[in-house]
Design a protein around this motif. Structure first.
Motif, PDB file in Angstrom:
ATOM      1  N   TYR A 290       0.805  -1.441  -0.116  1.00 49.75           N
ATOM      2  CA  TYR A 290       0.072   0.024  -0.161  1.00 49.75           C
ATOM      3  C   TYR A 290       0.722   1.215  -0.126  1.00 49.75           C
ATOM      4  N   LEU A 291       1.939   1.208   0.799  1.00 51.18           N
ATOM      5  CA  LEU A 291       3.014   2.372   0.614  1.00 51.18           C
ATOM      6  C   LEU A 291       3.299   2.788  -0.754  1.00 51.18           C
ATOM      7  N   ASN A 292       3.706   1.644  -1.217  1.00 54.74           N
ATOM      8  CA  ASN A 292       4.296   1.838  -2.461  1.00 54.74           C
ATOM      9  C   ASN A 292       3.429   2.280  -3.689  1.00 54.74           C
ATOM     10  N   LEU A 293       2.265   1.720  -3.440  1.00 50.45           N
ATOM     11  CA  LEU A 293       0.824   2.178  -4.341  1.00 50.45           C
ATOM     12  C   LEU A 293       0.747   3.698  -4.134  1.00 50.45           C
ATOM     13  N   PHE A 294       0.793   4.273  -2.782  1.00 49.18           N
ATOM     14  CA  PHE A 294       0.751   5.572  -2.364  1.00 49.18           C
ATOM     15  C   PHE A 294       1.447   6.356  -3.092  1.00 49.18           C
ATOM     16  N   VAL A 295       2.807   6.214  -2.748  1.00 46.37           N
ATOM     17  CA  VAL A 295       3.920   6.818  -3.716  1.00 46.37           C
ATOM     18  C   VAL A 295       3.821   7.027  -4.974  1.00 46.37           C
ATOM     19  N   ALA A 296       3.515   5.839  -5.700  1.00 44.58           N
ATOM     20  CA  ALA A 296       3.431   5.667  -7.213  1.00 44.58           C
ATOM     21  C   ALA A 296       2.328   6.684  -7.688  1.00 44.58           C
ATOM     22  N   ALA A 297       1.177   6.578  -6.907  1.00 40.37           N
ATOM     23  CA  ALA A 297      -0.104   7.662  -7.345  1.00 40.37           C
ATOM     24  C   ALA A 297       0.360   8.954  -7.108  1.00 40.37           C
ATOM     25  N   MET A 298       1.077   9.427  -6.322  1.00 41.39           N
ATOM     26  CA  MET A 298       1.368  10.844  -6.015  1.00 41.39           C
ATOM     27  C   MET A 298       2.532  11.153  -7.228  1.00 41.39           C
ATOM     28  N   LEU A 299       3.296  10.298  -7.489  1.00 43.13           N
ATOM     29  CA  LEU A 299       4.281  10.513  -8.441  1.00 43.13           C
ATOM     30  C   LEU A 299       3.555  10.863  -9.797  1.00 43.13           C
ATOM     31  N   MET A 300       2.434  10.071  -9.909  1.00 48.56           N
ATOM     32  CA  MET A 300       1.726  10.112 -11.285  1.00 48.56           C
ATOM     33  C   MET A 300       1.116  11.662 -11.115  1.00 48.56           C
ATOM     34  N   LEU A 301       0.750  11.854 -10.088  1.00 48.30           N
ATOM     35  CA  LEU A 301       0.060  13.315  -9.997  1.00 48.30           C
ATOM     36  C   LEU A 301       0.862  14.318 -10.334  1.00 48.30           C
TER      37      LEU A 301
ATOM     38  N   ASN B 137      -1.078  16.722 -18.247  1.00 45.69           N
ATOM     39  CA  ASN B 137      -2.311  17.150 -18.280  1.00 45.69           C
ATOM     40  C   ASN B 137      -3.302  16.778 -17.254  1.00 45.69           C
ATOM     41  N   TYR B 138      -4.408  17.472 -17.182  1.00 48.05           N
ATOM     42  CA  TYR B 138      -5.378  17.519 -15.888  1.00 48.05           C
ATOM     43  C   TYR B 138      -5.827  15.843 -15.734  1.00 48.05           C
ATOM     44  N   LEU B 139      -5.855  15.113 -16.941  1.00 51.06           N
ATOM     45  CA  LEU B 139      -6.635  14.057 -16.745  1.00 51.06           C
ATOM     46  C   LEU B 139      -5.497  12.897 -16.334  1.00 51.06           C
ATOM     47  N   GLY B 140      -4.314  13.097 -16.420  1.00 53.59           N
ATOM     48  CA  GLY B 140      -3.242  12.346 -15.924  1.00 53.59           C
ATOM     49  C   GLY B 140      -3.229  12.776 -14.345  1.00 53.59           C
ATOM     50  N   VAL B 141      -3.372  13.937 -13.867  1.00 51.02           N
ATOM     51  CA  VAL B 141      -3.286  14.352 -12.443  1.00 51.02           C
ATOM     52  C   VAL B 141      -4.562  13.936 -11.918  1.00 51.02           C
ATOM     53  N   PHE B 142      -5.752  13.779 -12.578  1.00 49.01           N
ATOM     54  CA  PHE B 142      -6.980  12.979 -12.056  1.00 49.01           C
ATOM     55  C   PHE B 142      -6.683  11.689 -11.470  1.00 49.01           C
ATOM     56  N   LEU B 143      -5.861  10.983 -12.525  1.00 47.38           N
ATOM     57  CA  LEU B 143      -5.475   9.568 -12.395  1.00 47.38           C
ATOM     58  C   LEU B 143      -4.872   9.344 -10.909  1.00 47.38           C
ATOM     59  N   GLY B 144      -3.701  10.106 -10.915  1.00 49.69           N
ATOM     60  CA  GLY B 144      -3.161  10.303  -9.641  1.00 49.69           C
ATOM     61  C   GLY B 144      -3.744  10.667  -8.565  1.00 49.69           C
ATOM     62  N   TRP B 145      -4.657  11.570  -8.565  1.00 51.84           N
ATOM     63  CA  TRP B 145      -5.612  12.391  -7.708  1.00 51.84           C
ATOM     64  C   TRP B 145      -6.568  11.066  -7.252  1.00 51.84           C
ATOM     65  N   GLU B 146      -6.936  10.253  -7.846  1.00 54.36           N
ATOM     66  CA  GLU B 146      -7.944   9.237  -7.281  1.00 54.36           C
ATOM     67  C   GLU B 146      -7.085   8.111  -6.807  1.00 54.36           C
TER      68      GLU B 146
ATOM     69  N   ALA C 238       4.421  14.207   2.691  1.00 56.57           N
ATOM     70  CA  ALA C 238       5.004  14.011   1.149  1.00 56.57           C
ATOM     71  C   ALA C 238       3.919  13.503   0.367  1.00 56.57           C
ATOM     72  N   THR C 239       2.725  13.417   0.616  1.00 58.24           N
ATOM     73  CA  THR C 239       1.814  12.910  -0.368  1.00 58.24           C
ATOM     74  C   THR C 239       0.526  13.685  -0.442  1.00 58.24           C
ATOM     75  N   MET C 240      -0.526  13.163   0.245  1.00 59.31           N
ATOM     76  CA  MET C 240      -1.938  13.377  -0.039  1.00 59.31           C
ATOM     77  C   MET C 240      -2.252  15.246   0.243  1.00 59.31           C
ATOM     78  N   VAL C 241      -1.889  15.471   1.364  1.00 65.16           N
ATOM     79  CA  VAL C 241      -2.559  16.753   1.751  1.00 65.16           C
ATOM     80  C   VAL C 241      -1.587  17.958   0.926  1.00 65.16           C
ATOM     81  N   THR C 242      -0.412  17.549   0.165  1.00 66.80           N
ATOM     82  CA  THR C 242       0.340  18.638  -0.383  1.00 66.80           C
ATOM     83  C   THR C 242      -0.234  18.441  -1.895  1.00 66.80           C
ATOM     84  N   ALA C 243      -1.307  17.651  -2.250  1.00 64.81           N
ATOM     85  CA  ALA C 243      -1.596  17.672  -3.648  1.00 64.81           C
ATOM     86  C   ALA C 243      -2.521  18.802  -4.000  1.00 64.81           C
ATOM     87  N   GLY C 244      -3.231  19.465  -3.086  1.00 67.68           N
ATOM     88  CA  GLY C 244      -4.235  20.378  -3.125  1.00 67.68           C
ATOM     89  C   GLY C 244      -3.282  21.604  -3.370  1.00 67.68           C
TER      90      GLY C 244
END
Length: 635
Positions: A133-144, A149-158, A267-273
């Motif tokens: 799960y930690l790896n998945l979290f990091v990979a998603a944030m890196l994608m974000l 483009n915004y669609l790719g950001v949305f993929l990482g966002w979700e 390092a991840t979620m709350v910095t996304a905004g």
């Protein structure tokens, strides 16, 4: 307004996709391989993949540093992702000064959190799944942060939304953890509506969702459209970054393992905004209304989170209130436009260092205190856990803005910029600095000083080196993070991505502002010492307290407000819909069916299937006809 001009990826930049692929591959191997088959190496693989991403990110950063400013936006096309009619979206990456800093933060701090987790989760039977799960979290944030483009950001966002749900509720055998995960997921879905609608509106307006072409023609769009985009993306940012009014999930999210809290907050979620708002600078620069909304949200949240932090006895929840407040400072700065974009990111970086340091430090304290999170059960721990104490103290001095520490440089710049925008906003930011000093000093005093208030049978001990070494590294970064500002490095570095820092007239010289902020911080520390340090801390929280304290303990009634304004009306609305469906729609349908069933039952009595009945009916009919004819003829 900065316009994104990409140059093709070559050299080390051709490996940008590997930065995302490594932790994604690690997550796939660990999670698809099953816990029993991967538990022997999952923690090693999880750490190795993120460290590999950090190594590539570091090399890429220095390669970008060696380029001219005009060549510091590198694009890498991977494949055509969506091609449907006029809509096209590529799976493509954008590596520029903004994403470069985020990569270093995500993979660097993320690597330290992974290493720390080896010790923290050592005895957990589901440790392999945790690292997946930690790896998945990091990979998603890196994608974000790498998508162009915004669609790719949305993929990482979700992706980060999914990972946070899995990690917050990792100990799902605890009802509180399961509820907290569900709450985080639901609240973030509200913000995700803004992200989805904003992405759709970008395409409807510009015919593309890619940053570069949008930035080129953003000034040609109607102001109303840009305002709508800015407000929609602000709604999205409020969800991910726990800003008012979508802040209620953050403190409950502390139910997850402590490394999760560190990863989410540093390092991840709350910095996304914050990333979304700053990345969309070419939208906000054309809408003063949306910029003002960002400033208002940031200002309210920095005070909201700070006040909550003053009354929490749970060490992790006190730090969570602190995160809400510090992200509020970043949002405030981002709303200032060219005045504050760079300073928002600067504070995001320094906050990543000292907040990861303090959350992992809190985990180390919990490790020493048999997982007790109540600071009223602590006290006098500075000698029992000396490494944890010293490293936590470095983070404490950084967050309150002690001169020379990283937070001193980053937060002071935001306060200075906010005064340049509005005296009221500047005063709110200044008051927030004083409150921060109060509640963080309270945390230090209740945890490490005073009398022992330990539970019976507790024997505090220092954490193993696999946990303390990351603390030492983060403590050093908490102290030295301010060096990013020397020579205006961070502001000059971010200029190609967010524009040059605008100059504004100030009532006082910058050193005077720093002096004023330092005095306010000193007042906050002093009040904490007078109210907490000099008095004995009771082991149970006093109930005879002020209304403000009761409100802060209840998260300023955020949950109660949501319940009254949203949950209860929503519940009544849904109940009404169900009743209308049951009694109205189903009533008509079922009533029609019942009526026809009754009619058919009546007619069924005439269709007996007996020949003699039918003959009698024929005879009766014939008799009636004859009688009728006779009656007519006789008259």
């Amino acid at each position: 307004m900065p316009v994104i001009h990409q140059v093709p990826a070559d050299g080390v930049f051709a490996l940008l996709w590997v930065i995302i692929a490594l932790p994604a591959l690690g997550a796939a191997i660990i999670l698809l391989g099953g816990g029993n088959r991967t538990k022997g190496f999952a923690h090693l693989l999880g750490c190795a993949t993120v460290l590999g991403s950090f190594a590539i990110s570091l090399v890429s950063f220095f390669a970008l540093l060696g380029r001219d400013e005009t060549d510091r936006s590198v694009g890498q096309f991977l494949w055509t992702w969506v091609d449907a009619g006029s809509f096209r979206a590529d799976m493509a990456l954008l590596y520029d000064p903004l994403s470069a800093l985020f990569l270093l933060l995500i993979t660097g701090v993320g690597s330290l959190i992974h290493l720390y987790s080896i010790g923290y989760m050592e005895h957990d039977e589901r440790r392999a799944r945790f690292f997946g799960y930690l790896n998945l979290f990091v990979a998603a944030m890196l994608m974000l942060v790498l998508s162009d483009n915004y669609l790719g950001v949305f993929l990482g966002w979700e992706g980060v939304g999914l990972a946070s749900y899995l990690l917050i509720g990792f100990w799902q055998h605890k009802p509180s953890a399961a509820v907290a995960a569900k709450k985080a997921f639901v609240v973030n879905r509200v913000g995700d509506i803004g992200m989805a609608l904003g992405t759709m509106l970008v395409f409807a307006t510009f015919g593309t969702v890619a940053f570069a072409p949008v930035s080129e023609v953003a000034g040609e769009a109607p102001t109303a459209t840009m305002t709508a985009l800015g407000l929609l993306f602000l709604l999205a940012a409020c969800g991910k970054s726990a800003q008012v009014p979508l802040q209620s999930w953050l403190l409950d999210a502390m139910e997850g393992p402590t490394p999760v809290s560190a990863l989410i907050h540093a390092a991840t979620m709350v910095t996304a905004g914050v990333y979304l708002v700053v990345r969309s600078n070419f939208i906000y620069d054309y809408t003063e209304v949306a910029q003002t909304a960002v400033v208002v949200v940031g200002t309210v949240t920095l005070l909201w989170g700070a006040i909550i932090g003053c009354a929490k006895d749970d060490i992790k929840k006190a730090l969570a209130g602190s995160t809400m407040s510090q992200i509020g400072y970043m949002m405030l700065a981002a709303g200032l436009g060219p005045y504050g974009y760079a300073f928002a990111i600067f504070h995001l970086l320094t906050h990543g260092f000292f907040k990861a340091n303090m959350f992992l430090g809190a985990g180390s304290v919990m490790h020493a205190m048999n997982d007790d999170v109540d600071m009223r059960h602590y006290g006098a721990l500075q000698k029992a856990v000396p490494v944890t104490f010293l490293t936590f103290a470095m983070g404490y001095l950084a967050i309150i803005g002690f001169p020379g520490f990283s937070g001193f440089w980053s937060k002071d710049k935001i306060i200075e910029a906010s005064f340049g925008e509005s005296t009221l906003v500047g005063l709110c930011a200044l008051v927030g600095a004083g409150i921060t000093a109060f509640y963080m000093t309270r945390v230090m005093l209740m945890t490490f000083f005073g009398q022992k208030r330990w539970e019976e049978g507790v024997h505090p001990h220092e954490s193993p080196k696999i946990m303390t070494v990351p603390l030492i590294v983060l403590a050093a970064l908490s102290v030295l993070g301010g060096l990013l500002l020397f020579g205006d490095f961070v502001t000059d570095w971010l200029t190609p991505a967010v524009g040059a820092v605008a100059h504004h007239e100030l009532a006082f010289a910058p050193w005077v502002f720093s002096l004023i902020v330092t005095v306010v911080v000193a007042v906050g520390v002093t009040i904490a010492w007078l109210t907490v340090g000099r008095n004995e801390v009771p082991r149970t929280a006093p109930q005879n307290v002020s209304f403000v304290t009761r409100a802060a303990r209840a998260d300023l009634y955020g949950d109660a407000l949501n319940e009254e304004l949203l949950m209860r009306p929503g519940d009544r609305f849904v109940t009404g819909l169900v009743g209308f469906d049951d009694k109205g729609v189903d009533g008509v349908v079922n009533g029609t069916g019942t009526a026809f069933a009754g009619m058919s039952g009546t007619f069924r009595k005439l269709q007996t299937g007996y020949v003699r009945s039918y003959a009698l009916s024929v005879l009766s009919g014939a008799v009636l006809v004859v009688v009728a004819l006779l009656a007519v003829n006789l008259t």
